[in-house]
Motif scaffolding. Structure first.
Motif, mmCIF file in Angstrom:
data_model
loop_
_atom_site.group_PDB
_atom_site.id
_atom_site.type_symbol
_atom_site.label_atom_id
_atom_site.label_comp_id
_atom_site.label_asym_id
_atom_site.label_seq_id
_atom_site.Cartn_x
_atom_site.Cartn_y
_atom_site.Cartn_z
ATOM 1 N N TYR A 163 -0.370 2.749 10.803
ATOM 2 C CA TYR A 163 0.826 3.608 10.844
ATOM 3 C C TYR A 163 0.944 4.399 9.542
ATOM 4 O O TYR A 163 1.176 3.824 8.478
ATOM 5 N N HIS A 164 0.737 5.706 9.655
ATOM 6 C CA HIS A 164 0.901 6.583 8.489
ATOM 7 C C HIS A 164 2.001 7.593 8.826
ATOM 8 O O HIS A 164 1.762 8.787 8.969
ATOM 9 N N TRP A 165 3.194 7.057 9.082
ATOM 10 C CA TRP A 165 4.446 7.812 9.134
ATOM 11 C C TRP A 165 4.823 8.469 10.460
ATOM 12 O O TRP A 165 5.950 8.918 10.620
ATOM 13 N N ASP A 166 3.891 8.592 11.428
ATOM 14 C CA ASP A 166 4.274 9.287 12.669
ATOM 15 C C ASP A 166 4.679 8.270 13.742
ATOM 16 O O ASP A 166 3.850 7.550 14.278
ATOM 17 N N PHE A 334 -3.575 -0.297 -2.531
ATOM 18 C CA PHE A 334 -2.467 0.561 -2.961
ATOM 19 C C PHE A 334 -2.989 1.876 -3.510
ATOM 20 O O PHE A 334 -4.137 1.982 -3.910
ATOM 21 N N HIS A 335 -2.092 2.891 -3.463
ATOM 22 C CA HIS A 335 -2.439 4.208 -3.996
ATOM 23 C C HIS A 335 -1.959 4.284 -5.452
ATOM 24 O O HIS A 335 -0.954 3.670 -5.813
ATOM 25 N N TYR A 336 -2.641 5.093 -6.231
ATOM 26 C CA TYR A 336 -2.121 5.479 -7.539
ATOM 27 C C TYR A 336 -2.165 7.001 -7.637
ATOM 28 O O TYR A 336 -3.226 7.595 -7.428
ATOM 29 N N SER A 415 -6.381 2.711 -2.191
ATOM 30 C CA SER A 415 -6.364 3.335 -0.868
ATOM 31 C C SER A 415 -6.188 4.860 -0.948
ATOM 32 O O SER A 415 -6.517 5.558 0.018
ATOM 33 N N GLU A 416 -5.671 5.366 -2.056
ATOM 34 C CA GLU A 416 -5.560 6.822 -2.255
ATOM 35 C C GLU A 416 -5.439 7.132 -3.733
ATOM 36 O O GLU A 416 -4.810 6.382 -4.479
ATOM 37 N N ASN A 417 -5.984 8.255 -4.115
ATOM 38 C CA ASN A 417 -5.661 8.926 -5.374
ATOM 39 C C ASN A 417 -6.156 10.352 -5.240
ATOM 40 O O ASN A 417 -7.214 10.589 -4.661
ATOM 41 N N ALA A 462 -10.622 8.691 -2.360
ATOM 42 C CA ALA A 462 -10.059 9.954 -2.835
ATOM 43 C C ALA A 462 -9.210 10.554 -1.710
ATOM 44 O O ALA A 462 -9.619 10.560 -0.550
ATOM 45 N N TRP A 463 -8.027 11.002 -2.052
ATOM 46 C CA TRP A 463 -7.232 11.797 -1.127
ATOM 47 C C TRP A 463 -7.493 13.251 -1.463
ATOM 48 O O TRP A 463 -7.166 13.651 -2.562
ATOM 49 N N SER A 464 -8.152 13.976 -0.587
ATOM 50 C CA SER A 464 -8.418 13.691 0.782
ATOM 51 C C SER A 464 -9.750 14.303 1.173
ATOM 52 O O SER A 464 -10.264 15.194 0.482
ATOM 53 N N ARG A 478 -2.925 21.755 -1.541
ATOM 54 C CA ARG A 478 -4.299 21.408 -1.125
ATOM 55 C C ARG A 478 -4.788 20.234 -1.962
ATOM 56 O O ARG A 478 -4.912 20.343 -3.184
ATOM 57 N N TYR A 479 -5.077 19.115 -1.289
ATOM 58 C CA TYR A 479 -5.592 17.916 -1.957
ATOM 59 C C TYR A 479 -7.056 17.644 -1.611
ATOM 60 O O TYR A 479 -7.648 16.684 -2.087
ATOM 61 N N GLY A 480 -7.647 18.454 -0.737
ATOM 62 C CA GLY A 480 -8.966 18.123 -0.209
ATOM 63 C C GLY A 480 -10.094 18.249 -1.218
ATOM 64 O O GLY A 480 -10.038 19.050 -2.152
HETATM 65 C C1 FCB Z 1 0.516 10.233 -0.345
HETATM 66 C C2 FCB Z 1 0.497 10.153 1.167
HETATM 67 C C3 FCB Z 1 -0.508 11.087 1.779
HETATM 68 C C4 FCB Z 1 -0.494 12.435 1.102
HETATM 69 C C5 FCB Z 1 -0.661 12.287 -0.382
HETATM 70 C C6 FCB Z 1 -0.716 13.581 -1.156
HETATM 71 O O1 FCB Z 1 1.713 9.823 -0.829
HETATM 72 O O2 FCB Z 1 0.165 8.842 1.603
HETATM 73 O O3 FCB Z 1 -0.222 11.174 3.151
HETATM 74 O O4 FCB Z 1 0.673 13.099 1.399
HETATM 75 O O5 FCB Z 1 0.395 11.519 -0.874
#
Ligand code: FCB
Length: 510
Positions: A163-166, A334-336, A415-417, A462-464, A478-480
């Motif tokens: 579940y990512h928010w939707d 966790f994300h940082y 899980s994200e940065n 890496a996000w994203s 743009r985070y890609g």
């Molecule tokens: C995080 C979210 C992800 C994206 C990035 C930039 O907080 O999990 O969906 O929006 O930020």
């Protein structure tokens, strides 16, 4: 002078007095020669990652899939929000987004080309159960099954965030997350996924950033369903903790190989001054923003996030809930992104109301809410990304080592940065996004230092993978590591993507 240059020059003039108050030692060499918070080139060059380290990229269904009403998918809360005039910047919607629903093979080919070992994606609940409960939409399951097969053929681990928010809009219409019934509906959904995909997926995270979607959606109303009621937030968060526990059991019951962890949003917090009151407020921030869903899973109890007693009644807590919530996670994800500076706001009423960026800004002004009574700032001592977030590489070291200490050295996944920069193709068709490379290099050097000091970090996402629909900011950020031309869905791997591919192939940053 642009904002970054301005910040650097004003730092030299004015911030020497600020540093000690954040508890951060800075040598005079740092102050004179380096960008505040930056990491020495020698540390970056010396950084090494262990064999088998899982280099990955992350995305989320709503941000990339598009196909919002294709093959039987039901409406989600984010479809409803984006289709409401005035909610998303530029009037954008994610009806098409990156069209990954149709283009997933191309995107997985990019992952493979860049030596990626892990892809963190999420599932759309309303694609699998259009109304959130009841019959399964087989076409939705088939899509995720094909996605997982394609990843595995490419030698890439599928990391599924359920579940990512939707949320299916039909469940929002039944009260959304404050409605306790959602815990078992959600566990049913998780069980369906595990039954159909659990022979191949072994890495599951029930929720992405649970504090964010409950607080922003029900506490302050900047995300759907746009409610601003702290008690609704408390109830929503408690349902999510119950849902996490019930889903953990449903997944394990349906899939023998499953491991369950998390994808929490976390930020290291530093007291604004050394006063006892500010240090206590910082501990409340850590409890509320970093541990509010981790502690219930690991220990079956809420962390001390409130000035007074835990408001069990307002949360809708019932006897026995502690047992439902307690599901010691197999690993902690966790994300940082950035850090926070926190001060005590006891006595100042009200809810902070300024949201600089929708997914990270938590605003200042008065106390953020009546029960945690803290004032939270996004510092600007280091340079800022184009989303206005401060770049503070050592924050990841502080956070990883803190969580390692507090939870007895669990296996950790980042899980994200990531970072927002708007660089696009130049005349030759290349995307030279040097600032994104610099961002990841410094943070990864600090992550390598945490690993060298004993933290059991096994993955970094890496996000994203691709530029995508950035929630209420639409397509303005743009985070890609891959550029997307949203007019024709053309992808161009940015310089940062090519660099990250080399990192993944060598376990080093140079
Ligand atoms: C995080 C979210 C992800 C994206 C990035 C930039 O907080 O999990 O969906 O929006 O930020």
């Amino acid at each position: 002078m642009d904002r970054r240059t301005f910040l650097r020059s004003s730092f030299a003039a004015g911030s020497a007095a600020l540093l000690p108050s954040h508890g951060l030692a800075a040598s005079s060499a740092t102050l004179q020669d380096r960008v505040p918070g930056s990491i020495a080139e020698s540390e970056i060059e010396g950084a090494r990652f262990p064999d088998g380290f899982l280099w990955g990229m992350a995305s989320a269904a709503y941000q990339v899939e598009g196909a919002w009403n294709v093959d039987g998918k039901g409406e989600s809360n984010w479809d409803r929000f984006a289709h409401t005039v005035g909610k998303v910047k530029g009037g954008a919607t994610a009806d098409v987004a990156c069209d990954q629903y149709h283009l997933y093979k191309d995107d997985i080919a990019i992952l493979k080309r860049l030596n990626q070992k892990s892809y963190r994606f999420s599932t759309s609940w309303s694609r699998v159960q259009p109304n959130g409960t009841g019959p399964v939409n087989q076409k939705g399951i088939d899509h995720y099954s094909r996605l997982v097969d394609t990843l595995m053929e490419a030698g890439i681990r599928p990391f599924c965030t359920i579940y990512h928010w939707d949320l299916p809009q039909a469940l929002e219409d039944r009260g959304g997350w404050p409605n306790r019934d959602l815990a078992s509906y959600y566990a049913d959904f998780a069980g369906i996924l595990a039954k159909h995909l659990g022979d191949r997926i072994t890495t599951w995270a029930p929720f992405n950033m649970p504090w964010t979607f409950t607080y922003y959606g029900y506490g302050v109303g900047v995300f759907p369903p746009c409610k601003s009621d702290f008690n609704q937030f408390l109830k929503a968060a408690h349902t999510v903790n119950l849902a996490q526990g019930e889903a953990f059991r449903a997944i394990k019951a349906a899939a023998a190989k499953a491991t369950v962890g998390s994808a929490y949003g976390m930020a290291p917090a530093y007291p604004k001054t050394d006063s006892e009151a500010d240090r206590a407020a910082t501990a409340r921030y850590h409890a509320m923003n970093n541990l509010y869903f981790l502690n219930p899973a690991m220990h079956g109890e809420y962390p001390k996030a409130f000035v007074g007693a835990t408001p069990y009644e307002a949360m809708g807590f019932k006897a026995g809930d502690e047992k439902i919530m307690k599901v010691p996670l197999d690993w902690v994800g966790f994300h940082y992104y950035t850090r926070r500076v926190v001060s005590n706001a006891s006595g100042s009423a009200g809810v902070g109301g300024h949201f600089g960026t929708e997914t990270e800004g938590e605003g200042g002004g008065a106390a953020r809410d009546p029960l945690t009574q803290m004032h939270v700032e996004m510092p600007t001592e280091g340079p800022l990304t184009e989303a206005g977030l401060e770049i503070w590489p050592r924050g990841i070291y502080d956070l990883v080592t803190q969580i390692s200490r507090e939870f007895n050295h669990p296996i950790i996944e980042i899980s994200e940065n990531g970072c927002c920069y708007l660089d696009g193709p130049d005349a030759s068709g290349r995307v030279p996004d040097a600032r994104r490379i610099a961002f990841h290099r410094e943070i990864l050097a600090e992550l390598a230092r945490a690993i060298a000091d004993g933290a059991k970090v096994r993955a970094y996402h890496a996000w994203s993978l691709v530029d995508n629909f950035e929630w209420a900011d639409g397509f303005t950020q743009r985070y890609g590591l891959t550029y997307v031309d949203f007019r024709d869905q053309r992808r161009i791997v940015k310089d940062s993507g090519l660099w990250y591919g080399r990192v993944a192939g060598s376990n080093r940053l140079t």
